[in-house]
Write a protein that holds these residues in place. Structure first.
Motif, short mmCIF file in Angstrom:
data_model
loop_
_atom_site.label_atom_id
_atom_site.label_comp_id
_atom_site.label_asym_id
_atom_site.label_seq_id
_atom_site.Cartn_x
_atom_site.Cartn_y
_atom_site.Cartn_z
N GLN A 150 0.82 -1.22 0.00
CA GLN A 150 0.00 0.00 0.00
C GLN A 150 0.85 1.27 0.00
N ASN A 151 0.22 2.36 -0.42
CA ASN A 151 0.85 3.67 -0.40
C ASN A 151 -0.14 4.68 0.20
N VAL A 152 0.42 5.69 0.86
CA VAL A 152 -0.42 6.73 1.45
C VAL A 152 0.08 8.10 0.99
N ARG A 172 3.89 10.77 -8.52
CA ARG A 172 4.64 9.99 -7.53
C ARG A 172 4.03 8.59 -7.44
N HIS A 173 3.92 8.02 -6.26
CA HIS A 173 3.59 6.59 -6.16
C HIS A 173 2.14 6.27 -6.55
N THR A 174 1.18 7.06 -6.05
CA THR A 174 -0.23 6.83 -6.42
C THR A 174 -0.39 6.91 -7.94
N ILE A 207 9.22 11.08 2.69
CA ILE A 207 9.80 10.94 1.35
C ILE A 207 10.60 9.64 1.35
N VAL A 208 9.90 8.55 1.01
CA VAL A 208 10.50 7.22 1.02
C VAL A 208 10.26 6.57 -0.34
N PRO A 209 11.05 5.54 -0.70
CA PRO A 209 10.87 4.91 -2.01
C PRO A 209 9.52 4.20 -2.14
N ASP A 211 6.78 1.32 -2.50
CA ASP A 211 6.63 0.08 -1.72
C ASP A 211 7.14 0.19 -0.28
N HIS A 212 7.31 1.43 0.20
CA HIS A 212 7.47 1.66 1.64
C HIS A 212 6.13 2.18 2.13
N ASP A 213 5.36 1.35 2.83
CA ASP A 213 4.01 1.68 3.26
C ASP A 213 4.07 2.72 4.38
N GLU A 214 3.52 3.90 4.10
CA GLU A 214 3.58 4.99 5.08
C GLU A 214 2.78 4.67 6.35
N LEU A 215 1.82 3.74 6.28
CA LEU A 215 1.09 3.36 7.51
C LEU A 215 2.02 2.61 8.47
MN MN Z 1 4.94 6.47 -1.01
#
Ligand code: MN
Length: 467
Positions: A150-152, A172-174, A207-209, A211-215
């Motif tokens: 997931q991504n947030v 970006r990721h979304t 600000i992470v790559p 597939d790093h789930d912010e949750l």
């Molecule tokens: Mn992200």
């Protein structure tokens, strides 16, 4: 992480209790208008108090705004001192804690499968030229169609119809996930989480790559796994303690007009054809609270600024161990103006730091490097260093035609110049020349103890003090 650490805040309700107990939550008279009046009042309290609006336009769901009005509030939510905020955020970003799935959640106490957004939710309209009502404080959750991670992010969502939202998705990721789904002719499942706790809001801006789930970063900031629950109409997992969740799909091959909308640089983002969400369900707590972020307020600026500071500090310290601290100044909308504290050891090092900082994030436009005796959280102190330690012909670096912030109206469609100012004392200069004046004991004067309570006006006693 440290001995001084207190328990972190993990729900919006706990945070409102925390603010109310410190006289930092203004409860406004019921019935304020959702169009302009709510944002006007919220802005009036910006930087001093959060605001809570019962029954806006008679709506059953109250609205809150201004949850993070000062960086010291973020420190309190984290349970650390102000000086530890960036370190704590960096630690959480690099040491995420996986979430824990639960079967039942407060966020799903009430389920609506027939959706009329304007009736269900108190959607405010903020600025004079905004296209209409918006969801501005929603954690937008999607899933990588290939990996399932997931991504947030936080994206502005315009009310476009009873069950339809326009959404601005920057590249970006979304955006990447939607591209993958769209190429397969599929919609991308989405959940918009409204009424998250302050640390989850902050984690969403890490600000992470990909597939790093912010949750999981939110869990690390909380100090324990975040409880999540599966959505009622799709496979996404959302914070169980949230107030409201809007479930839907970002449609493939559909774009509709969205904007204008008042953004963080205090200008409007333009109207254009943008992505569209078909809403499938709304779930919420029985006594839900709606959160809105008014564009350009401290809450808006700090949510973006603090995670960027943490990333920029990390990035600079990899190459320059003498870098002590960084600050994205309020005057530069917590994005464009970066102040750096440097313990300079090598001639020319401040210029290398300038180049590193400008490469750290394309939003950074002007960098000022100062010595350790300058307080980068005090804009007057930074200006003093520029005034007295910088010569324009010698200490300014300008780099033309670089990638810049598209929301900076002075750029040429997002292409603009960078500038660095070396306001450090030149190495090898006479130390006395740059010694800041100081009165012995000035820091220790206590005004309450030096004032004479028995003084009669300003006239001294004739003949001097009695003996
Ligand atoms: Mn992200």
């Amino acid at each position: 992480m440290t001995a001084t650490m207190q328990a972190a805040i993990t729900t919006l309700r706990d945070w409102l209790d925390h603010l109310a107990a410190r006289d930092r939550l203004a409860v406004i008279r019921p019935g304020v208008a959702l169009r302009h009046e709510l944002a006007a009042i919220s802005k009036r309290f910006d930087g001093t108090k959060a605001t809570l609006f019962p029954q806006p336009d008679g709506h059953a769901i109250p609205v809150v705004s201004g949850l993070l009005a000062d960086r010291s509030w973020i420190a309190e939510a984290m349970g650390v001192s102000g000086a530890e905020v960036l370190g704590r955020f960096r630690h959480a970003s690099t040491n995420p804690i996986p979430w824990r799935e639960v079967a039942q959640a407060p966020a799903q106490e009430v389920v609506h499968r027939e959706v009329d957004l304007a009736r269900l939710l108190p959607l405010p309209t903020h600025n004079a030229l905004d296209s209409g009502p918006y969801i501005t404080a929603g954690l937008v959750i999607t899933r990588n169609p290939r990996t399932g991670v997931q991504n947030v992010s936080i994206n502005r969502c315009q009310l476009s119809g009873p069950d339809r939202l326009g959404i601005l998705i920057l590249p970006r990721h979304t955006h990447l996930f939607h591209q993958m789904a769209e190429e397969a002719g599929e919609p991308l499942e989405v959940a918009i989480v409204i009424g998250a706790d302050p640390l989850s809001l902050l984690a969403s801006q890490a600000i992470v790559p990909v597939d790093h789930d912010e949750l999981e970063i939110a869990g690390a900031l909380h100090g324990r796994p975040l409880d999540v629950v599966k959505c009622v109409t799709n496979a996404l997992r959302v914070p169980a303690n949230a107030e409201i969740v809007v479930e839907g799909r970002i449609l493939p091959a559909v774009r509709e007009p969205e904007g204008p909308f008042g953004e963080f640089p205090q200008y409007y983002g333009e109207r254009a054809d943008r992505h569209v969400i078909q809403v499938d369900a709304v779930t919420h707590r029985r006594d839900a609270i709606f959160h809105t972020i008014v564009g350009g307020t401290m809450e808006h600026l700090l949510l973006g600024g603090i995670p960027r500071e943490a990333t920029l500090l990390d990035h600079l310290q990899r190459s320059f161990p003498g870098v002590r601290d960084v600050h994205l100044a309020r005057g530069g909308v917590c994005r464009y103006h970066l102040y750096v504290t440097l313990n300079q050891r090598h001639a020319g090092e401040a210029r290398n730091v300038i180049l590193g900082a400008l490469a750290g994030h394309y939003d950074v436009k002007h960098v000022i490097v100062v010595d350790e005796d300058v307080d980068i959280h005090d804009p007057n102190d930074v200006e003093w260093a520029v005034a007295t330690r910088c010569q324009a012909d010698r200490d300014i670096v300008v780099i033309p035609r670089t990638q810049a912030s598209k929301l900076d109206p002075s750029t040429d469609k997002g292409v603009g110049a960078k500038m660095g100012i070396d306001a450090t004392i030149p190495l090898g200069s006479d130390p006395f020349t740059f010694t800041r004046i100081r009165v012995p004991g000035e820091e220790d004067v206590d005004p309450a103890r030096v004032v004479d309570p028995g003084a009669n006006g300003w006239r001294p006693v004739v003949g001097g003090p009695s003996r």
